[in-house]
Motif scaffolding. Structure first.
Motif, PDB file in Angstrom:
ATOM      1  N   ARG A   1       0.799  -1.349  -0.139  1.00 15.79           N
ATOM      2  CA  ARG A   1       0.217   0.038   0.038  1.00 15.79           C
ATOM      3  C   ARG A   1       1.088   1.286   0.077  1.00 15.79           C
ATOM      4  NH1 ARG A   1      -3.131  -3.111   3.621  1.00 15.79           N
ATOM      5  NH2 ARG A   1      -2.041  -2.067   5.228  1.00 15.79           N
TER       6      ARG A   1
ATOM      7  N   MET B   1       2.157   1.782  -3.535  1.00  8.92           N
ATOM      8  CA  MET B   1       1.155   2.237  -4.268  1.00  8.92           C
ATOM      9  C   MET B   1       0.921   3.736  -3.975  1.00  8.92           C
ATOM     10  SD  MET B   1      -1.395  -0.848  -4.378  1.00  8.92           S
ATOM     11  CE  MET B   1      -2.559  -0.051  -5.563  1.00  8.92           C
ATOM     12  N   ALA B   2       0.920   4.224  -2.817  1.00  8.24           N
ATOM     13  CA  ALA B   2       0.640   5.542  -2.508  1.00  8.24           C
ATOM     14  C   ALA B   2       1.808   6.370  -3.198  1.00  8.24           C
ATOM     15  CB  ALA B   2       0.450   5.638  -1.093  1.00  8.24           C
ATOM     16  N   GLU B   3       3.023   5.891  -2.890  1.00  7.55           N
ATOM     17  CA  GLU B   3       4.302   6.781  -3.154  1.00  7.55           C
ATOM     18  C   GLU B   3       4.272   6.784  -4.828  1.00  7.55           C
ATOM     19  OE1 GLU B   3       9.193   6.371  -3.164  1.00  7.55           O
ATOM     20  OE2 GLU B   3       7.715   5.004  -1.776  1.00  7.55           O
ATOM     21  N   GLN B   4       3.849   5.709  -5.421  1.00 10.32           N
ATOM     22  CA  GLN B   4       3.681   5.813  -7.077  1.00 10.32           C
ATOM     23  C   GLN B   4       3.018   6.847  -7.448  1.00 10.32           C
ATOM     24  OE1 GLN B   4       3.183   1.904  -8.808  1.00 10.32           O
ATOM     25  NE2 GLN B   4       3.217   2.749 -10.837  1.00 10.32           N
ATOM     26  N   GLN B   5       1.644   6.738  -6.695  1.00 10.09           N
ATOM     27  CA  GLN B   5       0.458   7.746  -7.196  1.00 10.09           C
ATOM     28  C   GLN B   5       0.904   9.180  -7.034  1.00 10.09           C
ATOM     29  OE1 GLN B   5      -2.635   6.335  -4.793  1.00 10.09           O
ATOM     30  NE2 GLN B   5      -3.295   4.536  -6.339  1.00 10.09           N
ATOM     31  N   ALA B   6       1.811   9.301  -5.843  1.00  6.36           N
ATOM     32  CA  ALA B   6       2.164  10.880  -5.369  1.00  6.36           C
ATOM     33  C   ALA B   6       3.244  11.077  -6.439  1.00  6.36           C
ATOM     34  CB  ALA B   6       2.960  10.764  -4.130  1.00  6.36           C
ATOM     35  N   ARG B   7       4.222  10.250  -6.927  1.00  7.46           N
ATOM     36  CA  ARG B   7       4.967  10.612  -7.987  1.00  7.46           C
ATOM     37  C   ARG B   7       4.363  10.699  -9.199  1.00  7.46           C
ATOM     38  NH1 ARG B   7       8.141   6.110  -5.919  1.00  7.46           N
ATOM     39  NH2 ARG B   7       7.467   4.932  -7.618  1.00  7.46           N
ATOM     40  N   GLU B   8       3.145  10.020  -9.691  1.00  5.75           N
ATOM     41  CA  GLU B   8       2.360  10.539 -10.774  1.00  5.75           C
ATOM     42  C   GLU B   8       1.878  11.755 -10.761  1.00  5.75           C
ATOM     43  OE1 GLU B   8      -0.130   7.238 -11.259  1.00  5.75           O
ATOM     44  OE2 GLU B   8       1.394   5.689 -11.988  1.00  5.75           O
ATOM     45  N   ALA B   9       1.215  12.163  -9.570  1.00  5.23           N
ATOM     46  CA  ALA B   9       0.517  13.199  -9.629  1.00  5.23           C
ATOM     47  C   ALA B   9       1.627  14.268  -9.607  1.00  5.23           C
ATOM     48  CB  ALA B   9      -0.131  13.359  -8.212  1.00  5.23           C
TER      49      ALA B   9
END
Length: 271
Positions: free
Chosen positions: A163, A166-174
């Motif tokens: 989790r 995934m949160a870190e990846q979403q933050a990078r994408e944002a």
């Protein structure tokens, strides 16, 4: 009558006389013994590898399942003591290497939380090796190396790690989307600046061109040109000359051709 004993390379022999291990260690080679009195217990002093599985807990009480390969050897000057207290290598591994490994790793594991154990594996191994080396050295065992085969945490921790990833990846994408949006906005601003600059340059070019035309018409040659144009118009239009008013020297701007709406057959009268 004497018997013969051959000690192979990588072995030593312990002379057992009447059931009691003697302090003298027989090195590799040929040895004579009294078969009715002595026997020779051979002991492997080569490098050994032994696998140990260790369940433990981290400082933050996360369960961890570990598996190691312990590389060791029995010190030659401690062979007699080890044989007396523990017997052959099988008993050495079961009674010494395995329990000491488990105790040393559990001690090292409690000094770290789960995240530190993952990110600071080199420090974990260093602490583990120091603890195990001190423990085995007391029993005449030389620790040579520790290889980590497995280091796994409980399912709850693994799910939490997934989790977090995934949160870190979403933050990078944002963050990347924000950077792209900023870049596009900046590019649009630059395009707008470029267009405004081009429009300004075109407008300034037109003003400059008009001014040049005006300056040319105000010159003596420009006045002559206007007179010729009037004559040409008169010739093409017959006897009627275009009614023209020429504003010239007294006004420092552009000359104007103005219809006077009055008939005048002399095109040069105003000059």
């Amino acid at each position: 009558m004497l018997g013969l004993e051959i000690i192979e390379p990588g072995e030593v022999g312990i002379l057992v006389r009447l059931g009691k291990a003697q302090e003298k260690v027989l090195q590799e080679g040929l040895h004579f013994v009294a078969p009715w009195l002595d026997r020779v217990q051979k002991f492997d002093i080569r490098v050994q590898k032994y696998e140990v599985e260790v369940p433990a807990e981290t400082r933050d009480l996360q369960p961890v399942d570990a598996k190691f390969v312990i590389t060791y050897r029995v010190k030659e000057n401690k062979v007699v003591t080890v044989l007396r207290e523990h017997g052959d290598l099988k008993h050495v591994e079961e009674e010494l290497v395995s329990p000491q490994t488990k105790g040393a790793f559990r001690q090292a594991a409690t000094s770290m939380n789960a995240q530190e154990m993952v990110t600071q594996r080199a420090e974990l191994k260093q602490d583990f090796e120091r603890e195990l080396n001190d423990s085995l050295d007391k029993f005449g065992i030389k620790l040579l190396d520790i290889s980590i085969l497995r280091l796994e945490f409980g399912k709850d921790y693994q799910d939490a790690v997934i989790r977090a990833q995934m949160a870190e990846q979403q933050a990078r994408e944002a963050e990347n989307m924000v950077k792209v949006a900023k870049a596009e906005a900046l590019a649009e601003q630059e395009r707008a600046k470029g267009q405004a600059l081009a429009e300004k340059e075109r407008a300034e070019g037109k003003v400059t061109a008009i001014k040049k035309v005006g300056d040319a018409l105000l010159s003596p040659g420009g006045k002559l040109f206007l007179q010729i144009e009037i004559l040409e118009a008169w010739k093409e239009g017959g006897s009627k000359v275009p009614n023209v008013l020429v504003i010239g020297d007294d006004i420092p701007r552009l000359p104007f051709l103005v219809n006077t709406e009055q008939s005048n057959n002399n095109p040069l009268e105003d000059y």
